[in-house]
Design an enzyme around this catalytic site. Structure first.
Site, PDB file in Angstrom:
ATOM      1  N   LYS A  43       0.812  -1.194   0.000  1.00 49.13           N
ATOM      2  CA  LYS A  43       0.000   0.000   0.000  1.00 49.13           C
ATOM      3  C   LYS A  43       0.856   1.260   0.000  1.00 49.13           C
ATOM      4  O   LYS A  43       0.364   2.359  -0.237  1.00 49.13           O
ATOM      5  CB  LYS A  43      -0.872   0.016   1.273  1.00 49.13           C
ATOM      6  CG  LYS A  43      -1.691  -1.221   1.499  1.00 49.13           C
ATOM      7  CD  LYS A  43      -2.350  -1.116   2.899  1.00 49.13           C
ATOM      8  CE  LYS A  43      -2.785  -2.472   3.334  1.00 49.13           C
ATOM      9  NZ  LYS A  43      -3.190  -2.504   4.750  1.00 49.13           N
ATOM     10  N   GLY A  44       2.127   1.078   0.308  1.00 47.80           N
ATOM     11  CA  GLY A  44       3.000   2.227   0.568  1.00 47.80           C
ATOM     12  C   GLY A  44       3.086   3.269  -0.530  1.00 47.80           C
ATOM     13  O   GLY A  44       3.243   4.458  -0.265  1.00 47.80           O
ATOM     14  N   GLU A  76       7.366   2.580  -6.422  1.00 41.16           N
ATOM     15  CA  GLU A  76       7.472   2.045  -5.060  1.00 41.16           C
ATOM     16  C   GLU A  76       7.803   3.177  -4.094  1.00 41.16           C
ATOM     17  O   GLU A  76       8.422   4.174  -4.476  1.00 41.16           O
ATOM     18  CB  GLU A  76       8.552   0.937  -5.074  1.00 41.16           C
ATOM     19  CG  GLU A  76       8.933   0.345  -3.749  1.00 41.16           C
ATOM     20  CD  GLU A  76       7.818  -0.394  -3.025  1.00 41.16           C
ATOM     21  OE1 GLU A  76       6.729   0.190  -2.884  1.00 41.16           O
ATOM     22  OE2 GLU A  76       8.056  -1.519  -2.558  1.00 41.16           O
ATOM     23  N   ASP A  77       7.382   3.006  -2.846  1.00 37.07           N
ATOM     24  CA  ASP A  77       7.647   4.046  -1.850  1.00 37.07           C
ATOM     25  C   ASP A  77       9.121   4.091  -1.458  1.00 37.07           C
ATOM     26  O   ASP A  77       9.726   5.148  -1.389  1.00 37.07           O
ATOM     27  CB  ASP A  77       6.753   3.835  -0.605  1.00 37.07           C
ATOM     28  CG  ASP A  77       6.824   2.422  -0.034  1.00 37.07           C
ATOM     29  OD1 ASP A  77       7.571   1.575  -0.576  1.00 37.07           O
ATOM     30  OD2 ASP A  77       6.120   2.154   0.964  1.00 37.07           O
ATOM     31  N   ASP A  91      14.941  -0.766   0.236  1.00 38.81           N
ATOM     32  CA  ASP A  91      15.780  -0.966   1.424  1.00 38.81           C
ATOM     33  C   ASP A  91      16.788  -2.064   1.080  1.00 38.81           C
ATOM     34  O   ASP A  91      17.825  -1.797   0.483  1.00 38.81           O
ATOM     35  CB  ASP A  91      14.820  -1.328   2.572  1.00 38.81           C
ATOM     36  CG  ASP A  91      15.478  -1.496   3.911  1.00 38.81           C
ATOM     37  OD1 ASP A  91      16.703  -1.439   3.986  1.00 38.81           O
ATOM     38  OD2 ASP A  91      14.755  -1.701   4.912  1.00 38.81           O
ATOM     39  N   PHE A 147      14.248   4.283  10.073  1.00 37.41           N
ATOM     40  CA  PHE A 147      12.890   3.853   9.751  1.00 37.41           C
ATOM     41  C   PHE A 147      12.020   5.086   9.584  1.00 37.41           C
ATOM     42  O   PHE A 147      11.877   5.889  10.506  1.00 37.41           O
ATOM     43  CB  PHE A 147      12.327   2.939  10.838  1.00 37.41           C
ATOM     44  CG  PHE A 147      11.079   2.259  10.396  1.00 37.41           C
ATOM     45  CD1 PHE A 147      11.131   1.170   9.547  1.00 37.41           C
ATOM     46  CD2 PHE A 147       9.840   2.733  10.784  1.00 37.41           C
ATOM     47  CE1 PHE A 147       9.968   0.553   9.100  1.00 37.41           C
ATOM     48  CE2 PHE A 147       8.672   2.130  10.341  1.00 37.41           C
ATOM     49  CZ  PHE A 147       8.750   1.039   9.496  1.00 37.41           C
ATOM     50  N   VAL A 148      11.461   5.248   8.399  1.00 41.15           N
ATOM     51  CA  VAL A 148      10.673   6.452   8.107  1.00 41.15           C
ATOM     52  C   VAL A 148       9.197   6.106   7.912  1.00 41.15           C
ATOM     53  O   VAL A 148       8.854   4.996   7.515  1.00 41.15           O
ATOM     54  CB  VAL A 148      11.218   7.184   6.852  1.00 41.15           C
ATOM     55  CG1 VAL A 148      12.599   7.749   7.130  1.00 41.15           C
ATOM     56  CG2 VAL A 148      11.246   6.283   5.636  1.00 41.15           C
ATOM     57  N   ASP A 198       4.178   3.308   6.525  1.00 41.66           N
ATOM     58  CA  ASP A 198       3.520   3.042   7.804  1.00 41.66           C
ATOM     59  C   ASP A 198       4.437   2.419   8.839  1.00 41.66           C
ATOM     60  O   ASP A 198       5.498   1.882   8.517  1.00 41.66           O
ATOM     61  CB  ASP A 198       2.363   2.058   7.574  1.00 41.66           C
ATOM     62  CG  ASP A 198       2.884   0.654   7.275  1.00 41.66           C
ATOM     63  OD1 ASP A 198       3.726   0.524   6.349  1.00 41.66           O
ATOM     64  OD2 ASP A 198       2.476  -0.299   7.960  1.00 41.66           O
ATOM     65  N   ARG A 244       0.273   6.467   7.645  1.00 41.15           N
ATOM     66  CA  ARG A 244       0.316   6.588   6.175  1.00 41.15           C
ATOM     67  C   ARG A 244      -0.236   7.930   5.702  1.00 41.15           C
ATOM     68  O   ARG A 244       0.124   8.439   4.663  1.00 41.15           O
ATOM     69  CB  ARG A 244      -0.525   5.482   5.520  1.00 41.15           C
ATOM     70  CG  ARG A 244       0.041   4.089   5.667  1.00 41.15           C
ATOM     71  CD  ARG A 244      -0.682   3.149   4.708  1.00 41.15           C
ATOM     72  NE  ARG A 244      -0.514   1.752   5.036  1.00 41.15           N
ATOM     73  CZ  ARG A 244       0.515   0.994   4.662  1.00 41.15           C
ATOM     74  NH1 ARG A 244       1.490   1.526   3.949  1.00 41.15           N
ATOM     75  NH2 ARG A 244       0.585  -0.284   4.994  1.00 41.15           N
TER      76      ARG A 244
HETATM   77  P1  XMP Z   1      13.160  -4.188   0.742  1.00 48.71           P
HETATM   78  O1  XMP Z   1      14.026  -4.506   1.942  1.00 48.71           O
HETATM   79  O2  XMP Z   1      12.565  -5.420   0.146  1.00 48.71           O
HETATM   80  O3  XMP Z   1      11.988  -3.369   1.402  1.00 48.71           O
HETATM   81  O4  XMP Z   1      13.875  -3.306  -0.248  1.00 48.71           O
HETATM   82  C1  XMP Z   1      11.103  -2.665   0.728  1.00 48.71           C
HETATM   83  C2  XMP Z   1       9.829  -2.591   1.503  1.00 48.71           C
HETATM   84  O5  XMP Z   1      10.071  -2.545   2.911  1.00 48.71           O
HETATM   85  C3  XMP Z   1       9.308  -1.553   3.538  1.00 48.71           C
HETATM   86  N1  XMP Z   1      10.211  -0.583   4.181  1.00 48.71           N
HETATM   87  C4  XMP Z   1       9.829   0.407   4.962  1.00 48.71           C
HETATM   88  N2  XMP Z   1       8.599   0.802   5.325  1.00 48.71           N
HETATM   89  N3  XMP Z   1       9.543   2.583   6.562  1.00 48.71           N
HETATM   90  C5  XMP Z   1       8.469   1.895   6.125  1.00 48.71           C
HETATM   91  O6  XMP Z   1       7.360   2.303   6.457  1.00 48.71           O
HETATM   92  C6  XMP Z   1      10.815   2.249   6.242  1.00 48.71           C
HETATM   93  O7  XMP Z   1      11.763   2.912   6.661  1.00 48.71           O
HETATM   94  C7  XMP Z   1      10.959   1.085   5.403  1.00 48.71           C
HETATM   95  N4  XMP Z   1      12.041   0.493   4.882  1.00 48.71           N
HETATM   96  C8  XMP Z   1      11.542  -0.544   4.128  1.00 48.71           C
HETATM   97  C9  XMP Z   1       8.488  -0.944   2.450  1.00 48.71           C
HETATM   98  O8  XMP Z   1       7.198  -1.536   2.497  1.00 48.71           O
HETATM   99  C10 XMP Z   1       9.118  -1.332   1.154  1.00 48.71           C
HETATM  100  O9  XMP Z   1       8.182  -1.558   0.154  1.00 48.71           O
HETATM  101 MG    MG Z   2       6.152  -0.976   0.155  1.00 52.70          MG
END
Ligand code: XMP
Ligand code: MG
Length: 202
Positions: free
Chosen positions: A68-69, A123-124, A127, A176-177, A183, A189
């Site tokens: 949903k991000g 994508e939001d 990571d 962590f944001v 979220d 959100r």
């Molecule tokens: P990866 O590790 O697969 O992660 O690249 C991507 C997904 O992880 C979530 N994500 C976060 N969500 N704050 C969040 O609210 C963060 O700081 C964060 N870091 C990773 C996110 O859903 C993303 O799609």
């Molecule tokens: Mg996401």
């Protein structure tokens, strides 16, 4: 027939008589620091939309939002684009609470067939890269004409798998944001800015 309440609301909120807006400067008590406020986000998204509109001129791209991000980001991005495009969504799960589980599951697949289409994954945040590399493989297997990634936030330092993010809003440190779609256990959100949570809220 238009229902009565709609009539009432249309009259109430006619141009020149708009409802009062929530001040966007009011900080949520759980937020330690705002990284990108609404104006900064809007300006950068406008630039990303301009790049996409230029690069995908005549290509009718399909923008694939990762639920949903990315919902808020995608909604604002498409409204700044000046070329025809379509949207679709996927949903993946990789995160529980504040840390990655390392496992990626596709919960909802595309409605449209990406075969022969120009796909832009929206994508939001990226990571570890696990989610996006898995989604890339999945979409590439369906033989699109091209596939690129447009991500609002990039945590470069925490990457475990390389993913090529062609369009990046902002690079951020390993914090962590939340906010603007992102979220913490489904909360925050709706905040119009991206910020860091206070330890006391975690
Ligand atoms: P990866 O590790 O697969 O992660 O690249 C991507 C997904 O992880 C979530 N994500 C976060 N969500 N704050 C969040 O609210 C963060 O700081 C964060 N870091 C990773 C996110 O859903 C993303 O799609
Ligand atoms: Mg996401």
């Amino acid at each position: 027939m238009i229902p009565g309440y709609l009539f009432y609301r249309m009259g109430e909120y006619s141009v020149g008589n708009l409802p009062p807006k929530m001040p966007t400067t009011t900080l949520h008590p759980d937020i330690q620091e705002v990284l990108f406020d609404a104006d900064v986000l809007r300006a950068r998204i406008k630039e990303l939309a301009a790049s996409l509109s230029q690069d995908y001129q005549g290509k009718d791209p399909v923008l694939v939002g990762v639920l949903k991000g990315s919902a808020l980001f995608l909604a604002d991005l498409v409204r700044e684009m000046t070329i025809p495009c379509t949207i679709d969504f996927v949903s993946m799960a990789s995160y529980e609470g504040e840390s990655s589980t390392g496992e990626v599951r596709l919960l909802l697949d595309l409605r449209s067939n990406p075969h022969g289409k120009h796909v832009v994954i929206v994508e939001d945040i990226v990571d570890t890269g696990l989610s996006l590399s898995s989604l890339m493989e999945n979409i590439k297997a369906k033989r699109p004409a091209s596939v690129e990634i447009c991500v609002l936030l990039d945590k470069k330092e925490t990457r475990k798998i390389p993913v090529s993010t062609k369009y990046v809003g902002f690079e951020i440190p390993n914090k962590f944001v939340i906010g603007y779609g992102l979220d913490y256990n489904e909360k925050y959100r709706q905040l119009p800015y991206v910020g860091i949570l206070k330890d006391s809220a975690i």
